[in-house]
Design a protein around this motif. Sequence first.
Motif, PDB file in Angstrom:
ATOM      1  N   GLU A 110     -26.175 -22.510  94.647  1.00 31.61           N
ATOM      2  CA  GLU A 110     -26.651 -23.126  95.887  1.00 31.61           C
ATOM      3  C   GLU A 110     -25.683 -24.200  96.390  1.00 31.61           C
ATOM      4  O   GLU A 110     -25.400 -24.291  97.585  1.00 31.61           O
ATOM      5  N   PHE A 111     -25.173 -24.999  95.475  1.00 29.14           N
ATOM      6  CA  PHE A 111     -24.199 -26.026  95.822  1.00 29.14           C
ATOM      7  C   PHE A 111     -22.950 -25.380  96.418  1.00 29.14           C
ATOM      8  O   PHE A 111     -22.435 -25.806  97.456  1.00 29.14           O
ATOM      9  N   GLY A 112     -22.493 -24.318  95.801  1.00 25.63           N
ATOM     10  CA  GLY A 112     -21.315 -23.608  96.293  1.00 25.63           C
ATOM     11  C   GLY A 112     -21.544 -22.991  97.660  1.00 25.63           C
ATOM     12  O   GLY A 112     -20.655 -23.032  98.527  1.00 25.63           O
ATOM     13  N   ARG A 113     -22.721 -22.436  97.882  1.00 27.58           N
ATOM     14  CA  ARG A 113     -23.038 -21.880  99.206  1.00 27.58           C
ATOM     15  C   ARG A 113     -22.994 -22.967 100.270  1.00 27.58           C
ATOM     16  O   ARG A 113     -22.482 -22.760 101.366  1.00 27.58           O
ATOM     17  N   GLY A 114     -23.533 -24.129  99.938  1.00 32.13           N
ATOM     18  CA  GLY A 114     -23.487 -25.243 100.875  1.00 32.13           C
ATOM     19  C   GLY A 114     -22.061 -25.692 101.157  1.00 32.13           C
ATOM     20  O   GLY A 114     -21.706 -25.974 102.305  1.00 32.13           O
TER      21      GLY A 114
END
Length: 127
Positions: A110-114
Motif C-alpha cells: 500500500e505504501f508503494g502504491r501511494g
Amino acid sequence: MSEPRPAHDQRGTASAPRRLKPAPLLFEPPEAASDPEHFFDLESIEDPHTLLTRSTELTLAFRAAADRATEFQAMAAAQLADPRRFDRLTTDVIAERAGWTEDYAKKMVEFGRGLMRDGGTRPDLAE
C-alpha cells in the motif's frame, strides 16, 4: 523497520534464516572498510566538535539512505503485487522473499502504491 520471518525453502518448509550482507558503501575505500577499527575516518578526528559534526552528518546520511531504500522496497513490492501483472505475487510470497510478515508486506504494498501514485517520493521528504 522490517519484521523478520524464518526463511523457507522451495518446498515451503522452514530452513535456517538467511543472513543478509550489508550493501557496500560506495564512498568508502575497500581497504578502509576491511579494517574493523576504521569507520569513515572518524577514529582519527581528535576535536570533539568536529567529531560531533561529522558523525551527525553521517547519521543523517544513513537515515536518509535507509528511508530511500525502504521507499524502493515498497515500490518494488507494489509492482510485484500489481493485479495487472500476469506474474504477480501474493503478499505472503513477497513477505517470504523480503523477510517480512504478511501484514508488513501488505502495508509496504500500500505504501508503494501511494509512492508510485505520488511520483515516487514521500511528500515529507521532497525538497
